[in-house]
Motif scaffolding. Structure first.
Motif, short mmCIF file in Angstrom:
data_model
loop_
_atom_site.label_atom_id
_atom_site.label_comp_id
_atom_site.label_asym_id
_atom_site.label_seq_id
_atom_site.Cartn_x
_atom_site.Cartn_y
_atom_site.Cartn_z
N PHE A 17 13.06 4.48 -2.13
CA PHE A 17 14.70 4.10 -1.56
C PHE A 17 13.90 2.87 -2.20
CE2 PHE A 17 16.57 1.08 1.58
CZ PHE A 17 17.28 1.66 1.10
N HIS A 18 12.74 2.60 -2.02
CA HIS A 18 11.80 1.03 -1.40
C HIS A 18 11.58 0.41 -2.34
CE1 HIS A 18 10.05 -2.75 -0.28
NE2 HIS A 18 9.00 -2.63 -0.41
N GLY A 19 11.22 1.50 -3.47
CA GLY A 19 10.62 1.26 -4.84
C GLY A 19 9.25 1.28 -5.36
N HIS A 20 7.98 0.71 -4.37
CA HIS A 20 7.01 0.84 -3.92
C HIS A 20 5.91 0.86 -2.69
CE1 HIS A 20 7.08 -3.57 -3.23
NE2 HIS A 20 7.07 -2.90 -2.16
N LEU A 21 4.57 1.23 -3.01
CA LEU A 21 4.51 1.60 -1.75
C LEU A 21 3.36 0.45 -1.74
CD1 LEU A 21 3.44 2.74 0.82
CD2 LEU A 21 1.36 4.16 -0.62
N CYS A 22 3.99 0.03 -0.35
CA CYS A 22 3.13 -1.70 0.00
C CYS A 22 2.68 -1.66 1.70
CB CYS A 22 4.35 -2.74 -0.29
SG CYS A 22 5.25 -2.57 0.90
N GLY A 23 2.04 -3.15 1.20
CA GLY A 23 1.16 -2.33 3.03
C GLY A 23 2.43 -2.61 4.45
N ALA A 58 10.41 -9.01 5.64
CA ALA A 58 9.72 -7.49 5.36
C ALA A 58 10.00 -6.93 4.81
CB ALA A 58 9.63 -7.33 6.74
N CYS A 59 9.20 -6.10 3.29
CA CYS A 59 9.43 -4.73 2.95
C CYS A 59 9.80 -3.59 4.66
CB CYS A 59 8.31 -4.16 2.36
SG CYS A 59 7.86 -6.06 0.90
N GLY A 60 9.19 -3.97 5.28
CA GLY A 60 9.23 -3.04 6.00
C GLY A 60 10.52 -2.64 7.17
ZN LIG Z 1 7.04 -3.92 -0.45
#
Ligand SMILES: [Zn+2]
Ligand SMILES: [Zn+2]
Length: 205
Positions: A17-23, A58-60
């Protein structure tokens, strides 16, 4: 290429969904896990939950929507622009609530100083292809560190009880006296005896 770490199905769905894994994603995934455990609410459903996020940056936010099922569309997610990495979840059945605040000492610099430094360049859009690739690869490792970090280094947890919120969606519509467009009735403002929509009531005439 190095073999990727195995992730749970919900995390896989989230990455998609988000497109990448990040912190940011990893952090919020831990927050959601904690909150749903604390409140004893089933994940990925969202019907019994309400969430409030105190940052717009926030990506969160995506993690909260996918994992907890609290989404903007359903109206059980509120996003406030307070600039705080704080996430509140409320069990709508009993008012039990939990506010999870990122630990004050949580610091990307400590996890990976290279990523922390590259982040500014990457987000300014001035990174070279190579810098961007380094950033992406190292960010995956940062995410894995966050996914397995002891919880007390990640956040502080505050439990409280609050009133049970009812779903509040306004289905009734009425016409704005100035532009003539239809508006949800609870978004019409009275101004000098006229019922106006928000943009019209803010216009100085
Ligand atoms: Zn992100
Ligand atoms: Zn109007």
């Amino acid at each position: 290429m190095e073999k990727e770490t195995e992730h749970t199905p919900s995390l896989e769905a989230l990455i998609q969904f988000h497109g990448h894994l990040c912190g940011g994603l990893a952090f919020a995934a831990r927050v959601c896990e904690k909150a749903t455990n604390e409140l004893g609410v089933q994940c990925n459903h969202g019907n019994d939950l309400r969430a409030v996020i105190e940052t717009t940056d926030a990506c969160g936010i995506d993690a909260v929507q996918v994992i907890s099922g609290c989404t903007s569309g359903k109206g059980n997610l509120t996003i406030l622009d307070y600039g705080k990495h704080a996430y509140t979840f409320i069990n709508r059945r009993n008012g039990e609530a939990v506010r999870i605040l990122r630990h004050r000492d949580f610091d990307l610099e400590r996890i990976d100083p290279v990523v922390a430094k590259l982040r500014k360049t990457v987000f300014s859009g001035e990174a070279t292809e190579e810098e961007r690739m380094t950033f992406d690869l190292r960010m995956l490792k940062v995410a894995d560190v966050i996914l397995s970090m002891p919880e007390e280094e990640l956040f502080t947890v505050q439990r409280f009880k609050t009133e049970v919120f009812k779903k509040t969606k306004a289905f009734e519509q009425a016409e704005c006296a100035r532009c003539g467009e239809m508006v949800a009735v609870n978004r019409l403002n009275d101004k000098d005896g006229e019922r106006l929509c928000i943009p019209c009531s803010e216009k100085r005439v």
